[in-house]
Design a protein around this motif. Structure first.
Motif: not given
Length: 342
Positions: A12-20, A26-28, A32-36
């Motif tokens: 699939m194609l997506t963006t960092r903003a959508e994943v975040a 974060s997006r940079f 990227e480690v997600s605490k959520k």
């Protein structure tokens, strides 16, 4: 956007903003480690990374354990197992799944048909670090000069809901020129990731003789004979006052780098170690040594040697002698054979 509205399906194609937005993080950063959601998201962009010496990223040649994806860690200076690199290295221990994306074009504005400045991310799949060798140290050249980088070794995670999907263009890019770099073998454990400020880096430290890896056929015990043998022999030489290094070789038009085992600077001997003394192992060692020799520059009189954990058969000893390749084997008291002289 909820996580349910962005199901991660390989290809699939997506963006960092959508994943975040869906999963946190974060997006940079590349790591990227997600605490959520307790997930780790890895973003690979070989084209952009080349500016910083990230020339190792991509799908490497598969081995007996299957596909292997290489990813350079984070850090503009000599890289260490801290911050994102540490989180990635501890992912299995911390119970964090790793999700790998690669930059793939840019988003197109549907209304105007024009390209935007937002990069698309193609999802490759859920990954796990190789359990036998989770990473290795490489030397890279970036804007700040030469430095040491951590190159993580990913395998598709067999526990993932969907199998990973790779494309032909995901392979490691071919080198533009042939280059030889001499790498130091430091006594400090590579797992501590403390390196001197020079072009020299450590070989992988092998403190355990075996580990468990998920390979075809289920859980198997992978005995790390070759790595343990290499480390033991390096220590043997260093204790006797020898300087021991290795070579990192990039070859023009060839993807990835060739990494030799040990180079004894003191005696001018290049070693290739194998974890068994079978015919297949000896023949492979001979081929590797001859290949390496074509691309490295050493003082005149370089000797080639095979390092084995036990004595091979008479026919294999004869093969090595005919090819003028020395043999060193492990003994109960240490090591024997030329050029050890014991």
């Amino acid at each position: 956007m909820s996580t349910q509205s962005l199901e991660l399906v390989p290809g699939m194609l997506t963006t960092r903003a959508e994943v975040a937005t869906a999963y946190g993080g974060s997006r940079f950063s590349g790591i990227e480690v997600s605490k959520k959601t307790n997930m780790i998201f890895i973003y690979s962009d070989p084209e952009a990374g080349e500016e910083y010496g990230y020339t190792f990223d991509g799908l490497a040649e598969p081995d007996e354990q299957g596909p292997l994806y290489l990813y350079t860690g984070e850090g503009k200076e000599d890289q260490e197992l801290t911050k994102g690199n540490a989180s990635l290295h501890r992912a299995r221990e911390d119970g964090r799944p790793i999700h790998l994306f690669v930059a793939d074009g840019v988003v197109v504005n549907e209304a105007t048909g024009r390209k935007t400045g937002t990069k698309q991310q193609r999802y490759l799949g859920q990954m796990m670090l190789d359990e036998v060798q989770p990473f290795e140290m490489r030397r890279a050249v970036g804007p700040s000069g030469e430095r040491h980088v951590i190159v993580f070794r990913f395998r598709p995670d067999s526990a993932a809901r969907y199998p990973a999907v790779f494309q032909a263009r995901d392979g490691v890019r071919a080198a533009s020129k042939t280059e030889q770099v001499t790498l130091e073998v430091e006594p400090t454990s590579v797992m501590e990731a403390r390196f001197a400020a020079s072009v020299q880096v450590e070989t992988e430290a092998h403190h355990t003789n075996e580990t468990v890896a998920k390979i075809t056929g289920g859980l198997s015990t992978v005995v790390r004979r070759e790595g343990e043998l290499t480390t033991a022999y390096k220590d043997f030489l260093v204790e006797r006052g020898h300087t021991v290094k290795r070579f990192q070789i990039t070859v023009a038009g060839v993807a990835g780098a060739l990494m030799t085992d040990l180079y004894d600077v003191t005696d001018n001997v290049l070693y290739e170690a194998k974890g068994a003394a079978r015919r297949t192992d000896v023949r492979l060692a001979i081929g590797q040594l001859l290949d390496y020799r074509r691309h490295i520059e050493t003082p005149p009189g370089l000797r080639l040697a095979v390092l084995l954990p036990s004595e091979p058969g008479d026919d294999l000893r004869d093969l090595l002698q005919r090819e003028n390749i020395a043999l060193v084997t492990r003994t109960a008291d240490g090591f024997a054979g030329f050029p050890v002289g014991i």
